[in-house]
Scaffold this active site. Structure first.
Site, PDB file in Angstrom:
ATOM      1  CG  ASP A  65       3.422  -0.240  -0.346  1.00 35.12           C
ATOM      2  OD1 ASP A  65       3.207  -0.413   0.836  1.00 35.12           O
ATOM      3  OD2 ASP A  65       2.722  -1.072  -1.039  1.00 35.12           O
ATOM      4  CB  CYS A 117       2.446  -0.902   7.295  1.00 42.78           C
ATOM      5  SG  CYS A 117       0.874  -1.121   7.805  1.00 42.78           S
ATOM      6  CG  HIS A 152       2.933  -2.738   3.181  1.00 36.89           C
ATOM      7  ND1 HIS A 152       2.256  -1.769   2.649  1.00 36.89           N
ATOM      8  CD2 HIS A 152       2.156  -3.231   4.119  1.00 36.89           C
ATOM      9  CE1 HIS A 152       1.164  -1.488   3.352  1.00 36.89           C
ATOM     10  NE2 HIS A 152       1.217  -2.638   4.544  1.00 36.89           N
TER      11      HIS A 152
END
Length: 417
Positions: free
Chosen positions: A374, A250, A376
């Site tokens: 994000d 990440c 992820h």
């Protein structure tokens, strides 16, 4: 190209423009035009097939002046003068890619569009000629390349022609002249090659990254309390580029997003690095040992700042937050960052890393939200799905782990052109 082929193409072009009534205006065909989110237009679907046949190569002979020993004062101005010189001369064949833009008013008759486009093409050929002659080195010629650049805070596009094989640092004088011509500050790049506007048709949908997915989240009447990233960036997340970095990459993806911002703003021409290149950079500066390259070890905000400095020469400010519960206390600092610097922020805490691309902060009430990108996410580049599921969206203070310590890497904008 044979004469028959030229005649067929000319007939095709004439039929294309004659398909409209002579009294029609450009505004009359707007409803048939496809538009993208940036309000640039493409050709109507029904006409694309015919228009494609007009894409052809044309051989053009260009002659440049050499010198003449004849004294012009002794030659009558009314008499034609032919000067013939026998000898060997250099002949060079240079491929030119013509990619011209013309602005047409909605009140312009459609019958005049062809001549307007022809004028734009001629203007670009003259710019290419100037580029070739100015950058000639003996018998070596540079191939001119045209770049379409959208001016800051404007929808107007300027076309500039640079030699293809010349580095950015040698073009600083030309860029400075352009900045002065358009009254632009000398602290932000606007006319670098990497500032070239990316048209929708130049992007391969399946292989491209999403650009600025947050834009549709901003309300039509922008709130006075919203402070968001300036400029363009690409969204990098898990599982892209045939790299299985699920559950460990990440921070690498957030770093890629940060570097993409500097690329799209023209600060660097360095490609967005791979995970292995990021790891190698950390080994090169002595932060990691050689076995780190090729591993699946995490990195944090400090490593991200090291890579930004080593790979693209960008300094970063590191802001420490003792716990997620205190993130809402930094609304003023974050809003000032987005207003004055405008770069995306990488934040690492615990085992997770995210990218902050904006805040909604009210100084009177203290209410605050974070606009989070994000890394992820593991799916396809489906903008609507990403927005609906919150992979790019506004998050409240409870989004952060109250028991985790956070470091924010806040890249600083270099003052260059």
């Amino acid at each position: 190209m044979s004469n028959n082929e030229v005649e067929e193409d000319e007939d095709c072009e004439q039929q294309y423009w004659k398909s409209y009534e002579s009294n029609e205006m450009c505004r009359d065909i707007v409803k048939y035009i496809e538009t993208d989110e940036e309000n640039f237009i493409t050709m109507p679907k029904s006409k694309k097939k015919n228009a494609g046949s007009l894409n052809r190569s044309i051989s053009v002979s260009m002659y440049t002046s050499t010198f003449c020993n004849t004294d012009p004062k002794r030659t009558p101005s009314c008499a034609p003068l032919i000067h013939q010189e026998m000898g060997e001369f250099l002949q060079v064949s240079v491929p030119l890619k013509i990619d011209a833009i013309a602005y047409v008013s909605l009140n312009c008759p459609i019958s005049k569009v062809a001549s307007i486009l022809a004028t734009a093409v001629c203007r670009q050929i003259l710019a290419a000629e100037l580029c070739i002659t100015e950058n000639r080195q003996g018998s070596t010629f540079s191939i001119p390349q045209t770049y379409h650049i959208q001016l800051p805070q404007s929808t107007f596009i300027v076309s500039v022609t640079y030699p293809e094989d010349v580095e950015e640092n040698t073009l600083e004088y030309q860029r400075k002249c352009l900045h002065q011509l358009f009254c632009l500050p000398l602290t932000k790049p606007c006319f670098r090659k990497t500032n070239a506007y990316i048209f929708p048709e130049d992007v391969a949908p399946r292989n491209s990254y999403l650009i600025n997915p947050h834009v549709s989240l901003l309300s039509a009447a922008k709130s006075a309390t919203q402070h968001v990233v300036q400029g363009r960036y690409s969204y990098h997340h898990y599982m892209q580029d045939n790299c299985d970095d699920n559950k460990w990459g990440c921070a690498y993806r957030s770093l890629q997003t940060l570097i993409s911002w500097f690329r799209l703003q023209g600060y660097t021409s360095v490609p967005v690095p791979t995970h292995r290149q990021i790891q190698q950079a950390l080994v090169d500066i002595g932060d990691k040992q050689p076995p780190f390259v090729g591993s699946r070890q995490w990195i944090g905000s400090l490593e991200v700042s090291f890579c930004l400095e080593h790979l693209i020469g960008v300094q970063s400010r590191i802001m420490n937050v003792s716990s997620g519960a205190e993130m809402s206390n930094y609304g003023r600092e974050l809003s000032m960052h987005f207003d004055s610097v405008g770069t995306p922020i990488m934040i690492g805490g615990g085992v997770l890393a995210h990218t902050i691309i904006g805040v909604d902060y009210n100084e009177v009430t203290g209410n605050m939200k974070f606009l989070i990108l994000d890394p992820h996410y593991t799916g396809e580049e489906d903008l609507q799905y990403i927005l609906n599921k919150g992979w790019c969206g506004w998050k409240g203070p409870n989004f952060w782990d109250k028991n985790a310590h956070y470091n924010l890497c806040m890249p600083q904008r270099p003052k260059v052109i």
